[in-house]
Design an enzyme around this catalytic site. Structure first.
Site: not given
Length: 806
Positions: A115, A204-205, A389, A426-427
């Site tokens: 990615k 997510c966190m 996650m 995740g970000q």
């Protein structure tokens, strides 16, 4: 005409779809073949240089020098996950045409994942939003962006006047830059006076946040990525790192190659590529990680593997409330209570969690649980735990974070090189923008809205009356969308996220956005199912089309400059917020000069300006590939709470000072196993698990527009165990229908594909906007963190018929 019947933006059959992959370079630029050749050569060169430093493979890449001759290389963190890999982007004729890993970055050391190497192609999708859109007469029409901003400001003001300040809300993202999140926080909490500001990082966190806060009294990891270089064992708790965080996983694999005694252990609910690469892999039943972690602690105590000196000097024991619910009711409220406990009470609590009992709950063997405990308890092994996650998207997510810390604290393996419990994100800026800036409803850039001292500090820095800052938190994310459904929230502005793909129990919240009297603004770069429900769509700039900063999982702040001009009338989310703030009469609170990022950064770091806890100045961040905070006297803090490394830690307290709590101790919590709110039964006999794949990121709105990534995995699918497929009469590629109590979805079956769920479980990735698996998921959440559980609900699998591959 009902809004649900209106024409959709960029969609087919009610779902937004990316266009068929085409060239990522327009007619005025180089052709697709040249673009891809240069990108591939740069990527190959970067990979080769990372593996063999100082060597240029001239024979294999003979035209590399010529291809790079006209390029200007500029540094940036990657736009995608929270690892924060440093990239170098090649710019030519005003376009991004190549990417390579930054060899100066201590995060990735010149490497990148698939990615990252293709990231700049996400700028050039053929359906990029370049003009503002306003819904009129049931259809979108293009308008000048200034007209659209006028409308946004007018409707925001009118809604507050008619329904009160808490009838408006903003929903942002861990993809916001730090300045963008800071402006959003100051505008909504300081100027408008509402705490209805949330970010998708809640999904997510937030369990990681409440886990850190309850165990250490402060957020974010005590260690850093350098721990990978020192650890002797890696235990991955429900974390498919080989696909979700591949660069860090590559570093682990390299350590095992370099030091053959290194062990990688995979704890998971399905077999993945990470399982195949691990030395040992253990599959457990959903929700049973709570029992496993407690059983490990039981074994450490029973086998006398506890570091008693560390525990007696640095640890306190606490009990919290139990049988705490699942957040399924509108207006659900819960507050935990920390009550003192003793070592003896902790030992008694653990007596319920023998390896044999945990084996009954989890499906793991008692022998394997004992082996895992021996790994943690070996005094000669340094151990890292990684999770993401799996433990976080969990109805007991806070508890699960606490329990992993319990293990490390019992053996004293924390806050020192190679000994690190590490929650990944995740970000790209879930840490920097959401957790540090405080873009959650209860947070401020430093501290909590409920704390008067913190409110006064924020009011002074922001230049607003302290009365402007509401002492009560507003809605968390799930409750915010429930409030939109009910009508308690009437205006919502969504930036740089795609909630009408990512929210659980999606049908309810999408229908809520369609109701009369709602006004939804969406800022994005591409049409999505979220722009479909909007009243106004504002075209946004991508990351290197603006100056900004991200903060990654290891507390590393990374700066990037504006390299390109955004297309058409697109502008950054920060610029949009500033323009609306000016229209609302708040110009005096925000910069209007030529360098707003500099002004905003200088103001923001005042929140963190203490002698032993500072952020780096922007001048240094512009020059370096990221700096970890706290940054004091030119020195990064790699291991927090360690008195040798952390300037805030008091050496008089010994080797460690867990100063986040008033007692200067880390807290071990007595957290029991409790079952999930929904599990398989006769009507819905399977578990449904959701997640990501290597090639796509989150809801796929960017990566599905990158030709290479889209072709690699063009659509979502359902993984089914081969024996279950046989019993159902389902063949590879055949369509199956998944049915839960909330909806149904038809998609192709994959059997023995890239991962294998155990019998009785199916897995669906959520990147596909045309196959919305979150129409099936349950909106239960951890009552402490308010983070939803996407990993487990009950589902029925039905054979549809027909064959054919996906």
């Amino acid at each position: 005409m009902r809004r649900s019947e209106l024409p959709v933006l960029g969609g087919r059959a009610g779902r937004a779809q990316p266009p068929e992959p085409q060239s990522s370079v327009g007619e005025e630029g180089m052709d697709r073949r040249t673009f891809l050749r240069r990108a591939a050569m740069a990527s190959a060169a970067a990979a080769a240089e990372a593996l063999v430093p100082g060597v240029t493979l001239a024979d294999e890449i003979p035209s590399l020098a010529g291809a790079s001759a006209g390029l200007t290389w500029r540094k940036t963190p990657c736009r995608f996950c929270g690892v924060g890999c440093g990239l170098l982007v090649g710019i030519e004729d005003g376009r991004a045409v190549a990417v390579k890993g930054d060899p100066e970055s201590p995060v990735n050391r010149g490497l990148a994942c698939v990615k990252g190497y293709h990231s700049v192609q996400a700028l050039y999708g053929t359906d990029r939003l370049t003009r503002a859109l306003v819904r009129r007469g049931g259809e979108f029409v293009e308008v000048p962006v200034d007209e659209a901003l006028d409308l946004v400001a007018d409707r925001l003001r009118e809604t507050m006047e008619e329904h009160g300040k808490d009838s408006v809300a903003m929903y942002g993202s861990g993809q916001w830059t730090i300045p963008e999140g800071y402006v959003a926080s100051k505008l909504f909490k300081g100027a408008l006076g509402t705490n209805n500001l949330e970010a998708n990082a809640r999904l997510c966190m937030s369990s990681a946040v409440t886990g850190f806060m309850s165990t250490f009294g402060m957020d974010e990891p005590p260690g850093c990525y350098e721990d990978i270089d020192h650890a002797d064992a890696f235990v991955l708790w429900g974390n498919n790192m080989s696909e979700m965080h591949p660069v860090l996983f590559s570093r682990m694999l390299e350590e095992r190659r370099r030091r053959p005694d290194v062990r990688i252990v995979d704890l998971a609910t399905r077999t993945t590529r990470t399982s195949y690469a691990a030395d040992r892999s253990f599959i457990f039943a959903p929700q049973a990680d709570l029992a496993i972690a407690n059983a490990i602690c039981h074994e450490l105590v029973a086998r006398n593997r506890v570091n008693r000196e560390f525990v007696e000097r640095h640890v306190s024991f606490k009990r919290g409330r139990t049988e705490i619910g699942y957040g399924l009711e509108d207006g659900f409220a819960f507050s935990d209570e920390a009550r003192d406990a003793t070592w003896e009470e902790f030992v008694e609590f653990l007596s319920d969690y023998t390896p044999e009992r945990a084996a009954e709950i989890s499906g793991m063997s008692a022998a394997d649980i004992r082996w895992l405990a021996s790994l943690y308890g070996d005094p000669n092994r340094r151990v890292m735990s990684f999770w993401c996650m799996g433990p976080n998207q969990h109805t007991r997510g806070t508890w699960m974070n606490n329990l992993i810390y319990n293990i490390h604290l019992l053996v004293g393996k924390v806050s020192s090189p190679g000994n690190s419990p590490f929650s990944l994100t995740g970000q790209p800026s879930a840490c920097g923008t959401v957790r540090e800036v405080g873009t959650l409803t209860h947070r401020l850039p430093y501290g909590e809205v409920t704390n008067e001292e913190h409110r006064r500090n924020a009011a002074e820095i922001w230049g607003v009356p302290v009365e402007n800052i509401d002492p009560e938190p507003g809605y968390n994310t799930v409750e915010m969308f429930r409030a939109l459904d009910r009508g308690d929230v009437r205006f919502m502005w969504i930036q740089v996220t795609n909630p009408f793909v990512s929210m659980p129990h999606l049908n309810r919240y999408r229908e809520g956005a369609h109701r009369d009297g709602r006004f939804v603004v969406v800022s994005d770069v591409y049409p999505t199912p979220t722009t479909e429900v909007a009243d106004v769509v504002l075209p946004a700039a991508m990351w290197i089309e603006q100056e900004g900063l991200f903060g990654n999982s290891e507390r590393r702040t990374q700066h990037f400059e504006r390299m390109l001009d955004p297309p058409g009338e697109a502008m950054s989310d920060m610029e949009q917020l500033l323009e609306v703030a000016r229209r609302l009469g708040h110009s005096d609170l925000f910069p209007d000069g030529a360098e707003p990022v500099q002004e905003l950064w200088d103001e923001y770091i005042r929140f963190h300006d203490a002698p032993d806890h500072r952020m780096a100045p922007l001048s240094e961040l512009r020059e370096r590939p990221g700096i970890m905070w706290p940054y004091v006297d030119g020195r990064e803090t790699r291991w927090r709470y360690n008195t040798e490394h952390d300037p805030a830690a008091d050496p008089e307290r010994g080797d460690y000072d867990f100063y986040g709590h008033p007692d200067h101790r880390a807290w071990i919590w007595l957290r029991p196993y409790e079952p999930p709110p929904e599990w398989p039964d006769e009507e819905y006999p399977f578990w449904l698990n959701t997640g990501r794949v290597l090639e796509h990121w989150h809801t796929g709105s960017m990566t599905r527009r990158v030709p290479t990534l889209h072709r690699a995995v063009p659509q979502a699918y359902v993984e089914i165990h081969a024996d279950d497929a046989r019993e159902l009469g389902v063949a590879e590629g055949q369509q199956v229908r998944l049915v839960t109590r909330r909806g149904s979805l038809t998609l192709p079956a994959r059997i023995d594909y890239r991962a294998q769920p155990p019998r009785g479980q199916v897995f669906v990735p959520f990147f596909d906007e045309s196959l919305l698996v979150n129409e099936l998921t349950l909106d239960a959440y951890c009552p402490i963190s308010r983070q939803p559980d996407y990993k487990k609900c009950a589902v029925r699998v039905e054979r549809v018929g027909g064959g054919g591959g996906p």
